[in-house]
Design an enzyme around this catalytic site. Sequence first.
Site, PDB file in Angstrom:
ATOM      1  N   GLY A  35       0.807  -1.221   0.000  1.00  0.00           N
ATOM      2  CA  GLY A  35       0.000   0.000   0.000  1.00  0.00           C
ATOM      3  C   GLY A  35       0.835   1.263   0.000  1.00  0.00           C
ATOM      4  O   GLY A  35       2.027   1.231  -0.318  1.00  0.00           O
ATOM      5  N   ASN A  36       0.170   2.380   0.330  1.00  0.00           N
ATOM      6  CA  ASN A  36       0.791   3.709   0.220  1.00  0.00           C
ATOM      7  C   ASN A  36       1.384   3.859  -1.194  1.00  0.00           C
ATOM      8  O   ASN A  36       2.567   4.131  -1.376  1.00  0.00           O
ATOM      9  CB  ASN A  36       1.858   3.920   1.304  1.00  0.00           C
ATOM     10  N   HIS A  41       4.220   1.867  -8.258  1.00  0.00           N
ATOM     11  CA  HIS A  41       3.256   0.767  -8.150  1.00  0.00           C
ATOM     12  C   HIS A  41       2.313   0.754  -9.364  1.00  0.00           C
ATOM     13  O   HIS A  41       1.950  -0.301  -9.871  1.00  0.00           O
ATOM     14  CB  HIS A  41       2.404   0.928  -6.889  1.00  0.00           C
ATOM     15  N   LYS A 155      13.468  -2.148  -8.249  1.00  0.00           N
ATOM     16  CA  LYS A 155      14.122  -1.407  -7.162  1.00  0.00           C
ATOM     17  C   LYS A 155      14.525  -2.366  -6.036  1.00  0.00           C
ATOM     18  O   LYS A 155      15.572  -2.219  -5.432  1.00  0.00           O
ATOM     19  CB  LYS A 155      13.203  -0.324  -6.611  1.00  0.00           C
ATOM     20  N   ARG A 193       8.801   4.683   1.406  1.00  0.00           N
ATOM     21  CA  ARG A 193       9.609   5.204   2.522  1.00  0.00           C
ATOM     22  C   ARG A 193      10.198   6.586   2.216  1.00  0.00           C
ATOM     23  O   ARG A 193      10.714   7.242   3.128  1.00  0.00           O
ATOM     24  CB  ARG A 193      10.690   4.208   2.918  1.00  0.00           C
TER      25      ARG A 193
END
Length: 288
Positions: A35-36, A41, A155, A193
């Site tokens: 999520g976030n 994404h 990544k 992050r």
Amino acid sequence: MSVPLKTISQVSELRQELAAYRREGKTIALVPTMGNLHQGHLRLVEEAKRHADLVVTTIFVNPLQFNAGEDFESYPRTLEADQTMLASAGCNLLFTPSINEVYPNGQDNQTRVVVPGVSEGLCGQKRPGHFDGVATVVTKLFNFVQPDVACFGQKDYQQVTVIRKLVDDLSFAIKIIEVPTHRTPEGLALSSRNGYLTPEQLVKAPALYTVLKNMAQTLTTGNTHFHELTHTARARLAEQGFAPEYVEVRNLDLSPASLDAKSWVILIAARLGKARLIDNLIVQRDSN
Ligand code: PAF
């Protein structure tokens, strides 16, 4: 184009829904996330759409892959915004299970999946047990969704390498698709992050990519003094305010870099303020 996004939280309902699609002969792509969501994404969702009829994204902040003192509790949970983004990216189904739904027998008693070799070193050394947690939850997600393909971001290079071995060793009939890292125009790899960075740190953070590019450039000119190169890169990072955790050159399968390899991957993990950033770059050797 926005499509109706169905959100499901129960494994039984998910299985039922997907069985109906499978009966119609539809193929399924899985995009596992915590999520976030950000544009990186959404690239995974876009790629997934190219490979299957139906895209299932999962959002689950997996406690098993966090160590004590890491950011499990504070990891950003932004479900509504994520749903809007997924709908506009054309994702069909969102699976948002609770911890109890994923680990009904408790976490301590949970059977773990351990992927030897590639899970060790790099992030595996700095975050003991992290990849066991990742491999365990990804195995469960594969079993819940039974996708034809699954998309992961480049990544997290070590993570994708772990998952490829997991799929191979456990004979999952799932094609793993690796999607190139999405970067800001300045070169910072997108990551949830990055939200931990202050505005000043956000300006500094792309230096990580500059260090990677400089190392790659040096390697392509024929300088293969790996130890010296990584030492210099660590010093550059420290000068810019990073606390480097590791800087390493490896073969693409993450074995120690060999002098006769045709390509290598440079991997970096470094802390900047509250954020732990990871990034990598593949170096193709000059064939001349
Ligand atoms: O990359 C992530 O977001 C996670 O490690 C994953 C693959 C969703 C497993 O929890």
